[in-house]
Design a protein around this motif. Structure first.
Motif, PDB file in Angstrom:
ATOM      1  N   SER A 155       0.806  -1.217   0.000  1.00  0.00           N
ATOM      2  CA  SER A 155       0.000   0.000   0.000  1.00  0.00           C
ATOM      3  C   SER A 155       0.839   1.267   0.000  1.00  0.00           C
ATOM      4  N   VAL A 156       2.181   1.150  -0.113  1.00  0.00           N
ATOM      5  CA  VAL A 156       3.052   2.320  -0.145  1.00  0.00           C
ATOM      6  C   VAL A 156       3.491   2.537  -1.588  1.00  0.00           C
ATOM      7  N   PHE A 157       3.230   3.741  -2.121  1.00  0.00           N
ATOM      8  CA  PHE A 157       3.581   4.077  -3.493  1.00  0.00           C
ATOM      9  C   PHE A 157       4.581   5.226  -3.472  1.00  0.00           C
ATOM     10  N   ASN A 158       5.781   4.944  -3.978  1.00  0.00           N
ATOM     11  CA  ASN A 158       6.824   5.966  -4.042  1.00  0.00           C
ATOM     12  C   ASN A 158       6.810   6.590  -5.433  1.00  0.00           C
ATOM     13  N   PHE A 159       6.258   7.821  -5.497  1.00  0.00           N
ATOM     14  CA  PHE A 159       6.261   8.577  -6.740  1.00  0.00           C
ATOM     15  C   PHE A 159       7.569   9.363  -6.817  1.00  0.00           C
ATOM     16  N   MET A 160       8.288   9.201  -7.955  1.00  0.00           N
ATOM     17  CA  MET A 160       9.581   9.862  -8.118  1.00  0.00           C
ATOM     18  C   MET A 160       9.458  10.929  -9.196  1.00  0.00           C
ATOM     19  N   PHE A 161       9.823  12.148  -8.819  1.00  0.00           N
ATOM     20  CA  PHE A 161       9.752  13.284  -9.724  1.00  0.00           C
ATOM     21  C   PHE A 161      11.165  13.759 -10.029  1.00  0.00           C
ATOM     22  N   ALA A 162      11.387  14.195 -11.262  1.00  0.00           N
ATOM     23  CA  ALA A 162      12.698  14.678 -11.673  1.00  0.00           C
ATOM     24  C   ALA A 162      12.538  15.939 -12.494  1.00  0.00           C
ATOM     25  N   ALA A 163      13.469  16.871 -12.289  1.00  0.00           N
ATOM     26  CA  ALA A 163      13.618  18.036 -13.158  1.00  0.00           C
ATOM     27  C   ALA A 163      14.868  17.777 -13.982  1.00  0.00           C
ATOM     28  N   ALA A 164      14.716  17.623 -15.302  1.00  0.00           N
ATOM     29  CA  ALA A 164      15.822  17.209 -16.160  1.00  0.00           C
ATOM     30  C   ALA A 164      16.159  18.294 -17.166  1.00  0.00           C
ATOM     31  N   THR A 165      17.454  18.476 -17.393  1.00  0.00           N
ATOM     32  CA  THR A 165      17.951  19.344 -18.452  1.00  0.00           C
ATOM     33  C   THR A 165      18.904  18.539 -19.320  1.00  0.00           C
ATOM     34  N   SER A 166      19.184  19.040 -20.511  1.00  0.00           N
ATOM     35  CA  SER A 166      20.096  18.338 -21.436  1.00  0.00           C
ATOM     36  C   SER A 166      21.092  19.309 -22.039  1.00  0.00           C
ATOM     37  N   PRO A 167      21.912  19.957 -21.224  1.00  0.00           N
ATOM     38  CA  PRO A 167      22.938  20.830 -21.806  1.00  0.00           C
ATOM     39  C   PRO A 167      23.934  19.995 -22.601  1.00  0.00           C
ATOM     40  N   CYS A 168      24.156  20.423 -23.828  1.00  0.00           N
ATOM     41  CA  CYS A 168      25.085  19.703 -24.715  1.00  0.00           C
ATOM     42  C   CYS A 168      24.708  18.228 -24.856  1.00  0.00           C
ATOM     43  N   ASN A 169      23.393  17.975 -24.836  1.00  0.00           N
ATOM     44  CA  ASN A 169      22.868  16.615 -25.026  1.00  0.00           C
ATOM     45  C   ASN A 169      23.317  15.639 -23.944  1.00  0.00           C
ATOM     46  N   GLU A 170      23.692  16.155 -22.786  1.00  0.00           N
ATOM     47  CA  GLU A 170      24.010  15.300 -21.650  1.00  0.00           C
ATOM     48  C   GLU A 170      23.005  15.580 -20.542  1.00  0.00           C
TER      49      GLU A 170
ATOM     50  N   ILE B  79       0.922   6.661   1.171  1.00  0.00           N
ATOM     51  CA  ILE B  79       0.423   5.449   1.806  1.00  0.00           C
ATOM     52  C   ILE B  79      -1.090   5.406   1.637  1.00  0.00           C
ATOM     53  N   VAL B  80      -1.573   4.368   0.997  1.00  0.00           N
ATOM     54  CA  VAL B  80      -3.008   4.211   0.766  1.00  0.00           C
ATOM     55  C   VAL B  80      -3.549   3.217   1.783  1.00  0.00           C
ATOM     56  N   SER B  81      -4.484   3.690   2.612  1.00  0.00           N
ATOM     57  CA  SER B  81      -5.100   2.835   3.629  1.00  0.00           C
ATOM     58  C   SER B  81      -6.413   2.279   3.095  1.00  0.00           C
ATOM     59  N   TYR B  82      -6.612   1.002   3.332  1.00  0.00           N
ATOM     60  CA  TYR B  82      -7.856   0.367   2.912  1.00  0.00           C
ATOM     61  C   TYR B  82      -8.283  -0.637   3.966  1.00  0.00           C
ATOM     62  N   ARG B  83      -9.431  -0.414   4.546  1.00  0.00           N
ATOM     63  CA  ARG B  83     -10.015  -1.342   5.510  1.00  0.00           C
ATOM     64  C   ARG B  83     -11.474  -1.533   5.135  1.00  0.00           C
ATOM     65  N   ASN B  84     -11.944  -2.748   5.201  1.00  0.00           N
ATOM     66  CA  ASN B  84     -13.332  -3.011   4.862  1.00  0.00           C
ATOM     67  C   ASN B  84     -13.931  -3.997   5.846  1.00  0.00           C
ATOM     68  N   GLN B  85     -14.998  -3.560   6.524  1.00  0.00           N
ATOM     69  CA  GLN B  85     -15.761  -4.458   7.397  1.00  0.00           C
ATOM     70  C   GLN B  85     -16.939  -5.002   6.612  1.00  0.00           C
ATOM     71  N   ALA B  86     -17.199  -6.267   6.805  1.00  0.00           N
ATOM     72  CA  ALA B  86     -18.310  -6.887   6.096  1.00  0.00           C
ATOM     73  C   ALA B  86     -19.632  -6.272   6.547  1.00  0.00           C
TER      74      ALA B  86
END
Length: 756
Positions: free
Chosen positions: A516-531, A542-549
């Motif tokens: 239930s843990v989701f790691n979202f990864m964000f990046a700021a990318a540049t390409s000076p001189c194609n590098e 963290i996504v919590s989920y509980r269900n009672q019948a």
């Protein structure tokens, strides 16, 4: 659609081909003016290949009547010289070969490229010999005016190609032989250096090695210039004139040679004439030879060429400087903020000479300098300068990383037969300007980790900037998952110097799983001189989920253990049951009722049995009312009826609640069925008739059908459809048998003795 030959043995009769070959011959056999050629075998798909011969024809001196409409290639097994097949290849293309410099055209030199081709099948069950195979095409005769071989008017040619088995070490082995050899259409001049790129290309990335070979003469001759099929190897060689050989095919200083790796031909001829030569291209894979292609061609050497002076070139490293760059002694050192341009001066002593500049990297690949001004022009013609100037600039992105790069700056003229060139080899080092990585921030950081439940809408911003004002692109990935698969999005745009992105995620059931843990990864990318440079931030959610019948209560009878409670009612009664569902999670609830048989395999329509169910569904609560009007509609179904009531909660992983009841129509009370066996029809009023008064009464569709009475020999003596029947016997005594049927399939059988 291509037409394929499946080559599983000799494909044609040599006698037939011999006859066909003579049909296409027109005129004398000698002087066909064949310049040269080579063969190719190109893989298509599966076992399909294309076999092709590129034949070059002297269009200036040759007669069109000498052109063949088709040629025959013969395939042999190398280890045994066994003929595998003959392939008739039709002429599919006929084009002219262009000069390198169109201004140098001579009417005495004109070459056509003739392409003969056929699609074939190389079956792995047949073409699997470890030593491979070879293909040959034989044709006579060569040009009469060839200067370096004996008796050229009767000298023939054998075009030759080797290819590997299509199965090697038990595995499929796919190979296309080298191809796209540039044809030679130019001429050379006495005592002038002649050069030409004679290299082929290999679609499989195999290594190619070139060397000079003596052309093959083959077995054809002037009286039979076009054999029905090629003979097996070995093939006779042409005969050189005295003083010439494989290593000295064209008299020169230096003589004709080819670079083993580049395939570049060079010669400074000393004699005028038309010279034939041979080149072999050997194909290697993993250091092992797998095939070869031989190419014959001709080179014309002329003595009437105009004198062409070599152009000259100089580089001035400083924009206003006067000291020229000294090749082999000087090194340009390009540093951030410094001058990165040089002046190029190029000229030619010949009048009306048109010059052009070009660049060639020697020991590096990738980014090249660029000319910021014109790279071509005329000199010494009226109104034209004596010397041309161009500016060559090295982009800031060139970085030699401490190494010395070598760059050839080349000036070429438009002289005949081929351009003359002057080259300055420039050694340089270059440093790239310093560049800072981008930066990334997010408004989600103070609340990390983010906690969410199913149905929540999450959103926050990510902001990318760059100190050097490089263009920033925002990226989103997931550790072990694809954000798009969960419905998460990142929209972005530019606001001033910032690249801003908005993360949005409506959390739904796709987020419910073992982790239930989701790691979202964000990046700021540049390409000076194609590098690529990037800054990153990880946002855990963290996504919590509980269900009672949910709970389901009803007025149905309580079940005992695993039994289904039974409700049995007579016709005309009404049964009502109520249901109540409650869910503490406040999920949406749905109540349903379905009918089935006692074994659960056959369902029934509630309405057809006089039943109906009314449900009132909602969030957190639901209720329903079941009503059964007991009638023959249920009784006529003739089975026990099971009604299943189900309460389902609308959530990611529902926990349905189920109750069942068995409903049955009660039949009218009846006495035990009595079957009488004796009558005495003596008219004494006692037991005079055969009757069955204790049969089951009629009930809905279950009604009395008929009675039939038979003698002991199977003869029917009585039948009635009246359940109140009275049979007085046949007048004589004996034993009889009767058979009673009901419309619901019930049957009663018995015997009867009649005593007079």
């Amino acid at each position: 659609m291509p037409f394929y030959f499946r080559l599983s043995g000799p494909a044609w009769s040599a006698i037939v081909l011999f006859a066909c070959s003579w049909l296409v011959l027109v005129g004398p056999a000698w002087g066909t003016h064949i310049v040269g050629g080579e063969m190719e075998l190109v893989h298509g798909t599966g076992d399909a290949y294309t076999l092709q011969l590129n034949l070059y024809f002297d269009a200036a001196n040759g007669s069109p009547s000498a052109l063949d409409g088709e040629l025959t290639a013969s395939i042999f097994e190398k280890s045994t010289n066994r003929r595998m097949a003959n392939v008739l290849m039709p002429l599919v293309n006929n084009t002219f070969v262009n000069y390198t410099n169109p201004a140098c055209v001579k009417s005495t030199l004109s070459t056509r490229r003739l392409v003969y081709s056929r699609a074939i099948i190389l079956a792995p069950t047949i073409y699997n010999s470890p030593q491979g195979y070879y293909v040959a095409v034989e044709r006579c005769c060569r040009n009469n005016s060839i200067s370096n071989i004996q008796s050229p008017n009767t000298a023939a040619q054998a075009f030759y190609l080797e290819f590997p088995a299509v199965v090697r070490r038990g595995q499929p082995f796919i190979d296309s032989t080298p191809r796209i050899f540039p044809p030679l259409a130019d001429y050379a001049c006495i005592n002038e250096l002649f050069y030409y790129d004679f290299a082929g290309q290999d679609a499989d990335g195999d290594s190619l090695v070139y060397d000079m070979v003596t052309p093959l003469n083959g077995n054809s001759f002037s009286d039979l210039p076009k054999p029905a099929a090629a003979g097996p190897a070995p093939y006779p060689l042409i005969t050189w004139k005295p003083g010439l050989s494989t290593a000295n095919q064209i008299p020169g200083a230096p003589t004709l040679a080819i670079h083993a790796q580049t395939g570049r031909l060079t010669v400074r001829p000393t004699d005028q004439g038309l010279f034939v030569f041979g080149v072999r291209c050997t194909e290697y894979r993993g250091g092992e030879k797998i095939g070869e292609t031989r190419r014959d061609f001709q080179l014309m050497v002329r003595s009437d060429c105009a004198i062409n002076t070599k152009p000259s070139l100089a580089l001035l490293p400083a924009p206003t400087g006067r000291l020229a760059y000294r090749p082999g002694r000087d090194t340009l050192r390009l540093v951030p903020g410094g001058n990165r341009c040089v002046r190029v001066l190029f000229t030619d002593a010949d009048r009306n000479s048109r010059l052009s500049l070009s660049l060639k990297a020697v020991n590096f690949s990738g980014l090249l300098p660029n000319f910021t001004t014109a790279t071509s022009g005329a000199v010494r013609s009226p109104g034209a300068p004596d010397t041309l100037t161009a500016t060559l600039c090295f982009p800031e992105c060139i970085d030699t990383k401490g190494k010395v790069f070598l760059l050839d700056v080349v000036v070429g003229d438009d002289g005949c037969s081929l351009p003359k060139r002057d080259t300055v080899r420039v050694a340089f080092t270059a440093m790239r300007p310093p560049n800072s990585p981008p930066r990334l921030s997010t408004t989600a950081v103070p609340t990390l980790p983010i906690r969410a439940r199913i149905g929540d809408l999450l959103s926050f911003d990510v902001i990318g900037t760059d100190p050097d004002n490089d263009a920033v692109q925002l990226e989103m990935t997931g550790r072990g998952f694809n954000p798009a698969d969960l419905g998460a999005t990142l929209s972005q745009g530019t606001q001033g110097a910032e690249r801003r992105g908005r993360f949005t995620w409506r959390v739904d059931c796709r987020a419910v799983g073992p982790d239930s843990v989701f790691n979202f990864m964000f990046a700021a990318a540049t390409s000076p001189c194609n590098e690529r440079q990037a800054a990153s931030v990880t946002v855990p959610i963290i996504v919590s989920y509980r269900n009672q019948a949910p709970t389901l209560a009803s007025t149905l009878p309580l079940a005992k253990a695993a039994e289904i409670p039974l409700i049995e009612l007579p016709l005309g009664q009404r049964y009502t049951a109520t249901f109540t569902g409650i869910d503490l999670n406040r999920d949406g609830l749905t109540l349903t009722a379905t009918g089935s048989s006692i074994d659960g395999k056959e369902g029934f329509d509630l309405a057809a049995a006089g039943m109906r169910f009314e449900a009132r569904n909602g969030t957190g609560t639901a209720s329903g009312t079941f009503t059964w009007d007991v009638s023959c509609a249920a009784a006529n179904l003739r089975r026990s009826l099971i009604v299943t009531f189900q309460l389902v909660d609308a959530t990611c992983k529902p926990l349905p609640q189920v109750q069942r009841v068995q409903l049955q129509v009660k039949s009218p009370d009846t006495l035990a069925v009595k079957l009488y066996n004796v009558i005495t029809p003596n008219r004494d009023g006692q037991n005079d008739y055969f009757r069955l008064p204790d049969l089951p009464p009629n009930f809905c569709d279950a009604r009395f059908g008929s009675l039939k009475i038979y003698t002991r020999w199977g003869q029917q003596v009585y039948e009635s459809t009246d359940r109140e029947f009275r049979w007085p016997g046949q007048g004589t005594g004996g034993v009889y048998y009767y058979y009673v049927t009901y419309t619901d399939g019930r049957k009663y059988r018995g015997w009867l003795e009649v005593i007079p």
